[in-house]
Design an enzyme around this catalytic site. Structure first.
Site, PDB file in Angstrom:
ATOM      1  N   GLY A  28     -74.488  38.429   9.038  1.00 46.19           N
ATOM      2  CA  GLY A  28     -74.470  39.605   9.908  1.00 46.19           C
ATOM      3  C   GLY A  28     -73.080  40.085  10.251  1.00 46.19           C
ATOM      4  N   LEU A  30     -72.122  43.209   9.830  1.00 45.64           N
ATOM      5  CA  LEU A  30     -71.945  43.725   8.467  1.00 45.64           C
ATOM      6  C   LEU A  30     -70.760  44.668   8.339  1.00 45.64           C
ATOM      7  CD1 LEU A  30     -75.696  44.453   7.663  1.00 45.64           C
ATOM      8  CD2 LEU A  30     -74.376  42.376   7.188  1.00 45.64           C
ATOM      9  N   HIS A  34     -70.288  43.453   2.661  1.00 50.58           N
ATOM     10  CA  HIS A  34     -71.729  43.160   2.602  1.00 50.58           C
ATOM     11  C   HIS A  34     -72.475  44.327   1.950  1.00 50.58           C
ATOM     12  CE1 HIS A  34     -70.631  40.815   6.392  1.00 50.58           C
ATOM     13  NE2 HIS A  34     -71.144  39.881   5.618  1.00 50.58           N
ATOM     14  N   GLY A 144     -70.846  37.152  -2.854  1.00 49.15           N
ATOM     15  CA  GLY A 144     -69.524  37.760  -2.969  1.00 49.15           C
ATOM     16  C   GLY A 144     -68.479  36.782  -3.487  1.00 49.15           C
ATOM     17  N   GLN A 145     -67.596  37.288  -4.328  1.00 49.97           N
ATOM     18  CA  GLN A 145     -66.460  36.501  -4.823  1.00 49.97           C
ATOM     19  C   GLN A 145     -65.462  36.215  -3.703  1.00 49.97           C
ATOM     20  OE1 GLN A 145     -66.055  34.953  -7.572  1.00 49.97           O
ATOM     21  NE2 GLN A 145     -63.867  34.481  -7.528  1.00 49.97           N
ATOM     22  N   LYS A 146     -65.599  36.937  -2.567  1.00 54.63           N
ATOM     23  CA  LYS A 146     -64.766  36.644  -1.397  1.00 54.63           C
ATOM     24  C   LYS A 146     -64.832  35.152  -1.066  1.00 54.63           C
ATOM     25  CE  LYS A 146     -62.843  37.194   2.762  1.00 54.63           C
ATOM     26  NZ  LYS A 146     -63.296  36.057   3.495  1.00 54.63           N
ATOM     27  N   ASP A 147     -66.043  34.598  -1.178  1.00 52.49           N
ATOM     28  CA  ASP A 147     -66.243  33.166  -0.942  1.00 52.49           C
ATOM     29  C   ASP A 147     -66.455  32.514  -2.302  1.00 52.49           C
ATOM     30  OD1 ASP A 147     -66.490  33.115   2.149  1.00 52.49           O
ATOM     31  OD2 ASP A 147     -67.751  34.769   1.518  1.00 52.49           O
ATOM     32  N   GLN A 150     -68.090  29.070  -2.532  1.00 52.15           N
ATOM     33  CA  GLN A 150     -69.500  29.174  -2.140  1.00 52.15           C
ATOM     34  C   GLN A 150     -70.331  29.736  -3.299  1.00 52.15           C
ATOM     35  OE1 GLN A 150     -70.864  30.601   1.844  1.00 52.15           O
ATOM     36  NE2 GLN A 150     -71.229  32.498   0.754  1.00 52.15           N
ATOM     37  N   SER A 183     -66.103  39.461   8.448  1.00 53.21           N
ATOM     38  CA  SER A 183     -66.551  39.584   9.843  1.00 53.21           C
ATOM     39  C   SER A 183     -65.512  39.003  10.783  1.00 53.21           C
ATOM     40  CB  SER A 183     -67.890  38.868  10.031  1.00 53.21           C
ATOM     41  OG  SER A 183     -68.829  39.328   9.083  1.00 53.21           O
TER      42      SER A 183
HETATM   43  P1  AMP Z   1     -71.102  36.262   5.280  1.00 55.91           P
HETATM   44  O1  AMP Z   1     -71.851  37.190   6.179  1.00 55.91           O
HETATM   45  O2  AMP Z   1     -69.654  36.155   5.600  1.00 55.91           O
HETATM   46  O3  AMP Z   1     -71.785  34.923   5.107  1.00 55.91           O
HETATM   47  O4  AMP Z   1     -71.125  36.945   3.833  1.00 55.91           O
HETATM   48  C1  AMP Z   1     -72.341  37.246   3.202  1.00 55.91           C
HETATM   49  C2  AMP Z   1     -72.079  37.566   1.752  1.00 55.91           C
HETATM   50  O5  AMP Z   1     -71.198  38.684   1.658  1.00 55.91           O
HETATM   51  C3  AMP Z   1     -71.390  36.404   1.001  1.00 55.91           C
HETATM   52  O6  AMP Z   1     -71.924  36.308  -0.305  1.00 55.91           O
HETATM   53  C4  AMP Z   1     -69.957  36.841   0.994  1.00 55.91           C
HETATM   54  O7  AMP Z   1     -69.209  36.295  -0.074  1.00 55.91           O
HETATM   55  C5  AMP Z   1     -70.089  38.337   0.850  1.00 55.91           C
HETATM   56  N1  AMP Z   1     -68.878  39.015   1.320  1.00 55.91           N
HETATM   57  C6  AMP Z   1     -68.272  38.861   2.519  1.00 55.91           C
HETATM   58  N2  AMP Z   1     -67.143  39.597   2.578  1.00 55.91           N
HETATM   59  C7  AMP Z   1     -67.029  40.232   1.383  1.00 55.91           C
HETATM   60  C8  AMP Z   1     -66.067  41.128   0.808  1.00 55.91           C
HETATM   61  N3  AMP Z   1     -64.990  41.522   1.479  1.00 55.91           N
HETATM   62  N4  AMP Z   1     -66.283  41.573  -0.446  1.00 55.91           N
HETATM   63  C9  AMP Z   1     -67.383  41.176  -1.144  1.00 55.91           C
HETATM   64  N5  AMP Z   1     -68.320  40.339  -0.662  1.00 55.91           N
HETATM   65  C10 AMP Z   1     -68.146  39.868   0.581  1.00 55.91           C
END
Ligand code: AMP
Length: 279
Positions: A28, A30, A34, A144-147, A150, A183
């Protein structure tokens, strides 16, 4: 957009939706990162669901579970605008009933990088993702490749547990000045927000060195450190040049590599990464 809380509701609603069904798991609060996953899922799937759950088991005792930013009402409006089919906001007491004791552990991939600094984090991630996937049985899950670690852990667990779901990796969405959207960026005060661009500057410096022919893992790590040392508000936790598949730290020359780092800016811990090399 239908909204489900209980497992019974979400299973029932999911069965009424056309295949292929894409799931975007989130915690969340968002942002455009996201939403890029949501839009990709919308463009490739017959129906799309988003889950919002701040999963307690992936936070360590000293981490920011209580403070983690939340605004489900705002998230709901954003998801309405995206015209998703299903929002699931699971209830912690249903996913982790009293006496809970079953865990999913992805072994080697969970050890380095984030895993070395956030003990138990990937056990929590792997467990919740397995539970989300088995509850709604999506055809595709968008991550996301951000993580990066993960995403790698999730791909491995899907393979190892023979889950019939395709893992779709999505590119990092950044602010105009390069800061990866997160976030947790909401924690930054204006001065910290300015300093936080150093993560991307460090990665870019190393990627440029790579583009100019530098292949030494040590030299690439040094490039990142040099840039980070120039920002007095940044406290580096780790800098890594790793194999993008095994996540093992590299010491000799590299062809393809995951450059990643974790840095405290004030009290806020930020991560970012970039992959260099073909493929
Ligand atoms: P989170 O809410 O942080 O657990 O993220 C949920 C999903 O969104 C995960 O797969 C993250 O890798 C992805 N995500 C978060 N931030 C970004 C970003 N800046 N670019 C692309 N994907 C993201």
């Amino acid at each position: 957009m239908k909204v489900a809380m209980s497992l019974a509701e979400v299973r029932d609603l999911r069965h009424q939706l056309p295949d292929p069904f894409g799931l975007v798991p989130t915690m969340g609060f968002l942002h455009e990162g996201h939403l890029s996953l949501v839009r990709r899922a919308k463009s490739e799937c017959g129906s799309v669901g988003v889950s919002i759950f701040v999963n307690p088991t992936q936070f360590g005792p000293e981490e920011d579970l209580e403070d983690y930013p939340r605004d489900v009402e705002r998230d709901m409006l954003m998801l309405e605008d995206e015209k998703i089919d299903l929002l699931w906001t699971p209830m912690a007491e249903e996913l982790y009933p009293p006496g809970y004791q079953t865990w999913v552990t992805v072994e080697s991939l969970s050890q380095p990088l984030e895993g070395a600094h956030r003990l138990g984090h990937f056990r929590g991630v792997a467990t919740i993702v397995t539970k989300l996937l088995t509850a709604v049985r999506p055809d595709r899950v968008y991550v996301g490749q951000k993580d990066a670690q993960q995403a790698r852990v999730i791909r491995r667990l899907v393979q190892d547990l023979n889950l019939p779901v395709e893992v779709v990796n999505c590119a990092i969405v950044r602010e105009p000045d390069g800061l990866a959207m997160s976030s947790r960026n909401a924690y930054l005060n204006p001065e910290e927000r300015r300093a936080a661009t150093v993560l991307h500057r460090a990665l870019t410096a190393a990627a440029e060195a790579y583009a100019q022919g530098e292949r030494g893992a040590d030299a690439l790590r040094l490039k990142m450190y040099e840039m980070l040392l120039g920002e007095s508000m940044a406290k580096t936790q780790y800098v890594s040049v790793a194999d993008p598949e095994t996540l093992e730290e590299q010491w000799g020359p590299v062809e393809r590599a995951l450059l990643s780092l974790a840095v405290f800016v004030g009290k806020t811990r930020l991560i970012d990464n970039i992959v260099v090399g073909a493929g």
